[in-house]
Design a protein around this motif. Sequence first.
Motif, PDB file in Angstrom:
ATOM      1  N   SER A 100      11.770  15.390 -46.048  1.00 23.81           N
ATOM      2  CA  SER A 100      12.603  15.901 -44.959  1.00 23.81           C
ATOM      3  C   SER A 100      11.701  16.477 -43.874  1.00 23.81           C
ATOM      4  N   GLY A 101      11.976  17.686 -43.419  1.00 21.91           N
ATOM      5  CA  GLY A 101      11.165  18.345 -42.413  1.00 21.91           C
ATOM      6  C   GLY A 101      11.383  19.848 -42.488  1.00 21.91           C
ATOM      7  N   GLY A 102      10.445  20.608 -41.924  1.00 23.37           N
ATOM      8  CA  GLY A 102      10.529  22.062 -41.990  1.00 23.37           C
ATOM      9  C   GLY A 102       9.621  22.611 -43.068  1.00 23.37           C
ATOM     10  N   ALA A 103       9.675  23.938 -43.257  1.00 27.08           N
ATOM     11  CA  ALA A 103       8.753  24.590 -44.180  1.00 27.08           C
ATOM     12  C   ALA A 103       9.332  25.916 -44.640  1.00 27.08           C
ATOM     13  N   PHE A 104       8.570  26.619 -45.487  1.00 25.38           N
ATOM     14  CA  PHE A 104       9.041  27.907 -45.988  1.00 25.38           C
ATOM     15  C   PHE A 104       7.871  28.758 -46.442  1.00 25.38           C
ATOM     16  N   LEU A 105       8.120  30.054 -46.573  1.00 22.22           N
ATOM     17  CA  LEU A 105       7.225  30.994 -47.225  1.00 22.22           C
ATOM     18  C   LEU A 105       7.964  31.612 -48.399  1.00 22.22           C
ATOM     19  N   ALA A 106       7.266  31.827 -49.504  1.00 21.12           N
ATOM     20  CA  ALA A 106       7.851  32.431 -50.697  1.00 21.12           C
ATOM     21  C   ALA A 106       6.989  33.615 -51.120  1.00 21.12           C
ATOM     22  N   CYS A 107       7.644  34.728 -51.473  1.00 16.47           N
ATOM     23  CA  CYS A 107       6.897  35.947 -51.772  1.00 16.47           C
ATOM     24  C   CYS A 107       7.806  36.918 -52.509  1.00 16.47           C
ATOM     25  N   MET A 159       1.526  35.308 -51.659  1.00 11.79           N
ATOM     26  CA  MET A 159       2.466  34.503 -50.868  1.00 11.79           C
ATOM     27  C   MET A 159       2.064  33.048 -50.977  1.00 11.79           C
ATOM     28  N   LEU A 160       3.053  32.161 -50.996  1.00 13.03           N
ATOM     29  CA  LEU A 160       2.761  30.740 -50.940  1.00 13.03           C
ATOM     30  C   LEU A 160       3.578  30.107 -49.819  1.00 13.03           C
ATOM     31  N   SER A 161       2.989  29.089 -49.232  1.00 17.41           N
ATOM     32  CA  SER A 161       3.689  28.325 -48.208  1.00 17.41           C
ATOM     33  C   SER A 161       3.911  26.908 -48.707  1.00 17.41           C
ATOM     34  N   GLY A 162       4.969  26.296 -48.219  1.00 19.63           N
ATOM     35  CA  GLY A 162       5.275  24.926 -48.600  1.00 19.63           C
ATOM     36  C   GLY A 162       5.999  24.226 -47.473  1.00 19.63           C
ATOM     37  N   THR A 163       6.001  22.916 -47.512  1.00 17.56           N
ATOM     38  CA  THR A 163       6.685  22.144 -46.478  1.00 17.56           C
ATOM     39  C   THR A 163       7.685  21.182 -47.104  1.00 17.56           C
ATOM     40  N   PHE A 164       8.632  20.755 -46.275  1.00 25.77           N
ATOM     41  CA  PHE A 164       9.618  19.750 -46.686  1.00 25.77           C
ATOM     42  C   PHE A 164       9.292  18.376 -46.112  1.00 25.77           C
ATOM     43  N   GLY A 165       8.217  18.268 -45.329  1.00 26.23           N
ATOM     44  CA  GLY A 165       7.886  17.010 -44.672  1.00 26.23           C
ATOM     45  C   GLY A 165       7.001  16.099 -45.490  1.00 26.23           C
ATOM     46  N   LYS A 166       6.732  16.475 -46.735  1.00 31.50           N
ATOM     47  CA  LYS A 166       5.856  15.669 -47.575  1.00 31.50           C
ATOM     48  C   LYS A 166       6.667  15.155 -48.768  1.00 31.50           C
ATOM     49  N   ALA A 167       6.450  15.689 -49.956  1.00 36.67           N
ATOM     50  CA  ALA A 167       7.162  15.156 -51.120  1.00 36.67           C
ATOM     51  C   ALA A 167       8.675  15.311 -51.009  1.00 36.67           C
ATOM     52  N   PHE A 168       9.140  16.311 -50.246  1.00 36.09           N
ATOM     53  CA  PHE A 168      10.577  16.525 -50.092  1.00 36.09           C
ATOM     54  C   PHE A 168      11.234  15.485 -49.177  1.00 36.09           C
ATOM     55  N   LEU A 207      18.158  18.852 -41.759  1.00 37.64           N
ATOM     56  CA  LEU A 207      16.890  18.816 -42.483  1.00 37.64           C
ATOM     57  C   LEU A 207      16.938  19.726 -43.707  1.00 37.64           C
ATOM     58  N   ALA A 208      17.577  20.877 -43.559  1.00 38.52           N
ATOM     59  CA  ALA A 208      17.743  21.779 -44.707  1.00 38.52           C
ATOM     60  C   ALA A 208      18.584  21.115 -45.792  1.00 38.52           C
ATOM     61  N   ALA A 209      19.636  20.418 -45.394  1.00 32.80           N
ATOM     62  CA  ALA A 209      20.492  19.739 -46.363  1.00 32.80           C
ATOM     63  C   ALA A 209      19.729  18.645 -47.085  1.00 32.80           C
ATOM     64  N   ALA A 210      18.895  17.900 -46.350  1.00 32.57           N
ATOM     65  CA  ALA A 210      18.093  16.850 -46.986  1.00 32.57           C
ATOM     66  C   ALA A 210      17.085  17.454 -47.952  1.00 32.57           C
TER      67      ALA A 210
END
Length: 386
Positions: free
Chosen positions: A244-251, A233-242, A276-279
């Motif tokens: 925007s704001g928010g985060a996700f898990l991918a698996c 599993m990997l986690s990532g955020t949208f509040g840094k290079a993206f 935030l999702a749209a951004a």
Amino acid sequence: MSSPSQARRRQLRTWRPNPNGSGLLPVHATDQGDEEPRCLVDLASNDYLNLAQHPELIAAATEEIKRSGVGAGGSRLVSGSRPVHDQLEHQLAQWLNRDRVLLYPSGFQANLAAVLALADRRTPVLADRLCHHSLLTGVQASGARLQRFAHNDLIDLNRKLERCRDRHPGQQPLVITESLFSMEGTSPNLSAMAELCSSHAARLLVDEAHALGVLGDGGRGLSHALPHKAVTMLSGTFGKAFGSGGAFLACDADLGETLLQTSGAFRYTTALAPSLAAAALAALTLMQRHPNWSEELLATSQQWRSALAAAGWTRPGGAGPILPLVIGSDQAALDRQQTLEAAGLLSIAIRPPTVPEGTARLRLVVRRLLPDGTLDTLLQALSLSR
């Protein structure tokens, strides 16, 4: 509980972004508006690709507010799911070559959810000694047995995995690392770590928060180059290079379904704000359109490392845009922060407990778009503070 020393006491400062995106203006409660404060070049934030004020992100967020309103008004499993959530999850899964992506309102929540999905009180967990607080909080909440291995040290990790096999037969270990450590700027040999985990039948959780948009092919992070099953599993955020704001898990699909059915951090929280999702979706589109951005940022980061080393500083480790200059004492790091601010540069003094005792530092962040002459100004200011 004793109060922190003055040099370690945190202060909340407020900033107003410069409209042209070149820096930040300090805002003080006592400001009367008679004199405009000096704009500081931002060498502190995690907006690595300068997307937080990109017109395409602003336009996407504005249009989504018109469609969906400001907030989602409910959890994803009640009434809060919007088409933009589905679109972002689907496109991220394709970009990262993962079966399933689920969105979370914050990176802290996502990391809690990740650990709780992969560990319980019987699970031996081996975490890099410098892992983010959110990951360690997840381990604590799971009740798992925590061991720390030396930073990016595969020999130490292997030794501890062998010990787990002997002491906890039949229990599948969980290894936790980051692909770009936020205060060190360093990365593990993730390919070798994944092979090591496979040889010990251990699961691997990778926090890609600071790497996405920066490291790997087209900014896809370090996990993307590995075989599909190498990273659990990997986690990532949208509040840094993206930007925007928010985060996700991918698996994979099975783990994604487990998260959907059991993750309290997903089920019992209001959905990520649609704007935030749209951004974030607009940022992903820009990254795909400009895969060279990450390469250019890494090249600039190496140029800065070389210049700092030539000026007599210990060359910061790693390849990404995070360049720590270890100063030592808390007060000395704060003094150098003030010197840089006097020169028009913002770099925050990072002190314990965020970093180990005696390693207070300036955390320099190279961003894609910086004013001409920023590196020269930095080197001159650092020479004055030595």
